[in-house]
Design a protein around this motif. Structure first.
Motif, PDB file in Angstrom:
ATOM      1  N   VAL A  70      -8.269  -4.699  -3.668  1.00 57.43           N
ATOM      2  CA  VAL A  70      -8.183  -3.918  -2.432  1.00 57.43           C
ATOM      3  C   VAL A  70      -8.508  -4.828  -1.249  1.00 57.43           C
ATOM      4  O   VAL A  70      -9.629  -5.338  -1.154  1.00 57.43           O
ATOM      5  CB  VAL A  70      -9.171  -2.736  -2.451  1.00 57.43           C
ATOM      6  N   PHE A  90       0.865  -1.186   0.000  1.00 57.53           N
ATOM      7  CA  PHE A  90       0.000   0.000   0.000  1.00 57.53           C
ATOM      8  C   PHE A  90       0.899   1.233   0.000  1.00 57.53           C
ATOM      9  O   PHE A  90       1.061   1.902   1.021  1.00 57.53           O
ATOM     10  CB  PHE A  90      -0.938   0.005   1.207  1.00 57.53           C
ATOM     11  N   THR A 118     -11.894   4.415 -12.339  1.00 55.67           N
ATOM     12  CA  THR A 118     -11.996   4.330 -10.894  1.00 55.67           C
ATOM     13  C   THR A 118     -13.333   4.865 -10.424  1.00 55.67           C
ATOM     14  O   THR A 118     -14.061   5.545 -11.166  1.00 55.67           O
ATOM     15  CB  THR A 118     -10.837   5.111 -10.229  1.00 55.67           C
ATOM     16  N   ASN A 157      -6.964   4.512 -16.753  1.00 55.76           N
ATOM     17  CA  ASN A 157      -7.303   4.331 -15.346  1.00 55.76           C
ATOM     18  C   ASN A 157      -8.782   4.633 -15.143  1.00 55.76           C
ATOM     19  O   ASN A 157      -9.223   5.764 -15.333  1.00 55.76           O
ATOM     20  CB  ASN A 157      -6.441   5.258 -14.488  1.00 55.76           C
ATOM     21  N   TRP A 204       0.570   4.171  -0.889  1.00 54.12           N
ATOM     22  CA  TRP A 204      -0.162   5.442  -1.000  1.00 54.12           C
ATOM     23  C   TRP A 204       0.571   6.537  -0.218  1.00 54.12           C
ATOM     24  O   TRP A 204       1.008   6.336   0.903  1.00 54.12           O
ATOM     25  CB  TRP A 204      -1.570   5.253  -0.434  1.00 54.12           C
ATOM     26  N   HIS A 208      -5.233  10.353  -5.185  1.00 58.88           N
ATOM     27  CA  HIS A 208      -5.274   9.273  -6.175  1.00 58.88           C
ATOM     28  C   HIS A 208      -4.923   9.809  -7.567  1.00 58.88           C
ATOM     29  O   HIS A 208      -4.159   9.182  -8.326  1.00 58.88           O
ATOM     30  CB  HIS A 208      -6.667   8.643  -6.182  1.00 58.88           C
ATOM     31  N   ASP A 230     -14.031   6.886  -7.092  1.00 57.09           N
ATOM     32  CA  ASP A 230     -13.623   7.490  -5.829  1.00 57.09           C
ATOM     33  C   ASP A 230     -14.803   8.102  -5.087  1.00 57.09           C
ATOM     34  O   ASP A 230     -14.606   8.827  -4.097  1.00 57.09           O
ATOM     35  CB  ASP A 230     -12.552   8.560  -6.076  1.00 57.09           C
ATOM     36  N   CYS A 271      -8.842   1.306 -10.764  1.00 52.01           N
ATOM     37  CA  CYS A 271      -8.838   1.942  -9.452  1.00 52.01           C
ATOM     38  C   CYS A 271      -7.420   2.088  -8.913  1.00 52.01           C
ATOM     39  O   CYS A 271      -6.558   2.657  -9.569  1.00 52.01           O
ATOM     40  CB  CYS A 271      -9.740   1.156  -8.492  1.00 52.01           C
ATOM     41  N   TYR A 272      -7.156   1.501  -7.727  1.00 49.26           N
ATOM     42  CA  TYR A 272      -5.895   1.812  -7.058  1.00 49.26           C
ATOM     43  C   TYR A 272      -4.718   1.017  -7.611  1.00 49.26           C
ATOM     44  O   TYR A 272      -3.590   1.131  -7.104  1.00 49.26           O
ATOM     45  CB  TYR A 272      -6.077   1.709  -5.560  1.00 49.26           C
ATOM     46  N   GLU A 273      -4.930   0.246  -8.686  1.00 55.71           N
ATOM     47  CA  GLU A 273      -3.785  -0.370  -9.364  1.00 55.71           C
ATOM     48  C   GLU A 273      -2.808   0.700  -9.861  1.00 55.71           C
ATOM     49  O   GLU A 273      -1.627   0.415 -10.080  1.00 55.71           O
ATOM     50  CB  GLU A 273      -4.254  -1.223 -10.536  1.00 55.71           C
ATOM     51  N   GLN A 330      -1.158  10.453  -8.050  1.00 54.76           N
ATOM     52  CA  GLN A 330      -0.377   9.233  -8.226  1.00 54.76           C
ATOM     53  C   GLN A 330      -0.552   8.656  -9.630  1.00 54.76           C
ATOM     54  O   GLN A 330       0.401   8.144 -10.230  1.00 54.76           O
ATOM     55  CB  GLN A 330      -0.775   8.218  -7.148  1.00 54.76           C
ATOM     56  N   ILE A 357      -1.470   2.982  -8.255  1.00 54.65           N
ATOM     57  CA  ILE A 357      -0.492   3.439  -7.261  1.00 54.65           C
ATOM     58  C   ILE A 357       0.707   2.497  -7.167  1.00 54.65           C
ATOM     59  O   ILE A 357       1.610   2.740  -6.359  1.00 54.65           O
ATOM     60  CB  ILE A 357      -1.139   3.611  -5.871  1.00 54.65           C
TER      61      ILE A 357
END
Length: 533
Positions: free
Chosen positions: A358, A157, A430, A428, A159, A444, A432, A407-409, A447, A411
Motif C-alpha cells: 500500500v 488502485f 486483512t 485473504n 477500488w 473490501h 480493516d 489485505c488489499y491485494e 471485492q 482488489i
C-alpha cells in the motif's frame, strides 16, 4: 424528460459543476454497504446530459471542447470518489497527533487524483461523441478504458470500479466469471447510461432495447449459474478439511501499544482453542488475520512453543505476521508483511510475503525525496515494508495449497497469476480495523467476493475486526461474521475447485466488449459527422 434533459444540457458555471459532483456522489450509493445499484441509473443519465451540453468556448474549437469534457469528468469522478472513499481518513485518526495533518490528502487528495481517470474517460468519450446510441457506447468504452488503466498506473488502485455497483448480490455477481470486473464495468456503464436516451429520443428504441437485453442477460446468467451451484459445490467437496477463522476484534490503538502485545497474542490463542461449533469436528486449519502476531515471530521462540502448546496434533495455524530478513552487514533489516503456516510442533512449514504494498501505508514511493518534506509511512516499522518479487503459495500438510492475498491485494484481479490453478481456495487475511465502522470494510469484502467468482475458487477471509467469512465459488457467504464482532467461525473446504476461470479468458472477453463498444461509437460518430456535412 426532454425538458429536464434540455435544462441540464444548458446549465453553465457553478450550477453545472455542482450538479456534476452531486451526480458522481450519488453513484456511491450503489456501493457497499448500501448496494442501491439503481442510483447509477440517475448518476450516469445526468452525466450523459451534462456531456451533451459540453461545448467549450465558442471560438475554442476541439481543444476547448476536450478541456471542458475533461473537467466535467473530473468533477463527476471527484464527487464519486469523495463519497465512496472518505473513510480512508479514519486510518489517520488512529494516531491523530502524528498523521491528522494528512487528513485532507486522504479525503480529498486521493479522490482528486483518481478523478483524473474519469476526466480522461470523458475526454475520450467526447472525441467519439455523437447524437444517439453511439454516445452511450462511447461512454461505456471510455470508462472501461479508464478503470483498466486505474488498475495499474502508478501501482494501481482499482477500488470501487463502476462494475462493483452492478453486483450487490450473488445473482448479479456471476457475470464476473467470464467477463471480470472490467468487462462488467463496460456493460454496466452502457446500461446505466441508456435512460439518457429517453430525454433526447435519438436512438431511444434500439438503445433501451439493447440495455434491457443486457440487464436481463446479467440476471439470467446469474440465475442459470446459481441454479446448479449447490450441486457443483457438493461435487467439489471431496477430501474436505475443517477450517476455523478467528476474528479477534483488536482495537488498532491496542495493536500500536507495545504493552499490549502479550495479551493480544494470548487472545488469539484463546479463540483458537475454543471447542468446535455446533458439535462439529475440530478444525484442521486455524486462520488468523493480517499481522496478528504483534512481534517478530522468529525472534521469539517461546511464542512458537506457545502456539505448539495450543495446537493439537495435525492442526496447523495460518497467521499474518511481520517477517524480518537480515540484509547484510551495514544494512538495516528488511521487513515483509507475510503469512506463516505453523504446524503443531511449532515449526514454520510455509510462508508467503506480500507482493503489492500500500503506497504511503506500507512504503513511501520516492522515499528519499518525500522524507525530506516530512511524508513518512503510516506504520510503525522503521523504513517501511519491502515487497516480495513473486507470490508463493501456502502449502499445507498433505499437499493442499491456498492462494494468499494479503489485505488489499484482493482488489487486483489481473495480479492473480496462473499458479492459482494449483490451489483449492483463495486466502485473504486483512486488518480493516484502521477504518472503523465505515463503508470501507464492506467495500473490501465485496471485492474479495468477486475474486472468488472470477477464479471459481472458495474464499477464506479472516479480518481483525470484520468482515470475516467463508465464501463459495459463486460469491455466496457460507458462514460469516459481521464487522465489530469477536469470535470464530468454522466451515469445510473441499479439495478441488468448482471451475477455474482463467485470467486470459476474462481479459479476452473484456477487450472483445471494448472493441464492440468502440465500433458502435466510431460508426455512430462517422454517421453523425456525415449528416452534419
Amino acid at each position: 424528460m426532454e425538458r429536464l434533459a434540455g435544462r441540464i444540457m444548458l446549465l453553465w458555471g457553478w450550477p453545472r459543476a455542482i450538479l456534476a459532483i452531486l451526480a458522481g456522489a450519488l453513484g456511491a450509493l450503489a456501493l457497499p454497504p448500501f448496494g442501491f445499484f439503481a442510483a447509477f441509473f440517475v448518476s450516469f443519465t445526468v452525466f450523459v446530459w451534462l456531456m451533451d451540453g459540453t461545448t467549450g468556448h465558442p471560438n475554442g474549437g476541439l481543444f476547448s471542447r476536450a478541456r471542458s469534457a475533461f473537467f466535467l469528468g473530473w468533477l463527476f469522478g471527484f464527487g464519486y470518489f469523495v463519497a465512496g472513499l472518505w473513510w480512508l481518513g479514519n486510518a489517520l485518526l488512529v494516531d491523530a497527533e502524528e498523521f491528522a495533518w494528512a487528513l485532507p490528502l486522504a479525503v480529498f487528495g486521493l479522490p482528486a487524483y483518481l478523478a483524473l481517470f474519469y476526466g480522461l474517460a470523458a475526454l475520450v468519450a467526447r472525441i467519439l461523441w455523437s447524437d444517439g446510441l453511439g454516445r452511450i457506447a462511447a461512454l461505456a468504452f471510455s470508462f472501461g478504458l479508464a478503470e483498466w488503466l486505474r488498475s495499474f498506473v502508478l501501482t494501481g488502485f482499482p477500488w470501487n470500479a463502476i462494475g462493483y455497483g452492478a453486483m450487490p448480490m450473488p445473482i448479479m455477481m456471476q457475470s464476473a466469471a467470464p467477463l471480470g470486473i472490467f468487462g462488467v464495468t463496460v456493460l454496466a456503464v452502457f446500461v446505466f447510461s441508456a435512460p439518457a436516451l429517453i430525454g433526447t429520443k435519438k436512438g431511444m428504441g434500439l438503445g433501451l432495447a439493447v440495455a434491457a437485453l443486457l440487464f436481463c442477460a446479467h440476471f439470467g446468467f446469474g440465475y442459470w449459474r446459481l441454479h446448479g451451484a449447490d450441486a457443483a459445490v457438493a461435487a467439489a467437496s471431496k477430501d474436505p478439511i475443517e477450517v476455523r477463522i478467528v476474528q479477534p476484534l483488536i482495537d488498532q490503538s491496542r495493536k500500536l501499544d507495545d504493552n499490549e502485545r502479550h495479551s493480544i497474542f494470548e487472545e488469539h490463542l484463546t479463540l483458537s482453542a475454543l471447542p468446535p461449533q455446533n458439535g462439529g469436528k475440530r478444525p484442521d486449519v486455524i486462520v488468523w488475520p493480517e499481522t496478528s502476531i504483534p512481534f517478530i515471530l522468529t525472534d521469539n521462540p517461546d511464542a512458537l512453543s506457545r502456539i505448539a502448546d495450543v495446537l493439537q496434533d495435525g492442526q496447523v495455524l495460518i497467521t499474518g505476521a511481520v517477517r524480518a530478513e537480515n540484509a547484510g552487514v551495514g544494512f538495516a533489516p528488511r521487513y515483509y508483511n507475510s503469512i506463516y503456516v505453523i504446524d503443531s510442533q511449532g515449526q514454520i512449514i510455509s510462508a508467503s510475503d506480500k507482493v503489492h504494498l500500500v503506497p504511503y501505508g506500507e512504503y513511501v514511493p520516492y522515499e528519499d525525496l518525500l522524507r525530506q518534506v516530512g511524508i513518512t509511512d503510516a506504520i510503525a516499522m522503521p523504513g517501511g515494508f519491502s515487497a516480495a518479487s513473486t507470490r508463493s503459495l501456502l502449502t499445507l500438510p498433505g499437499g493442499r495449497s491456498f492462494y494468499p492475498l494479503i489485505c488489499y491485494e484482493a482488489i487486483f484481479p489481473d495480479e492473480i497469476d496462473d499458479s492459482v490453478e494449483r490451489t483449492s481456495a483463495l486466502l485473504n487475511v486483512t486488518n480493516d480495523g484502521w477504518f472503523g465502522a465505515t463503508p470501507g470494510p464492506y467495500q473490501h469484502f465485496l471485492q474479495a467476493r468477486i475474486r472468488a467468482v472470477e477464479t471459481g475458487l472458495p474464499l477464506i477471509r479472516s479480518a481483525n475486526t470484520g468482515v470475516s467469512a467463508f465464501v463459495d465459488p459463486f460469491g455466496r457467504v457460507v458462514e460469516g461474521m459481521d464487522y465489530n464482532q469477536k469470535g470464530v467461525i468454522d466451515s469445510t473446504i473441499g479439495s478441488i475447485p468448482v471451475a477455474h476461470w482463467y485470467a486470459h479468458t476474462r481479459q479476452s472477453y473484456f477487450w472483445l466488449v471494448m472493441v464492440v463498444m468502440l465500433s458502435i461509437a466510431a460508426i455512430s460518430r462517422t454517421s453523425f459527422k456525415f449528416k452534419k456535412n
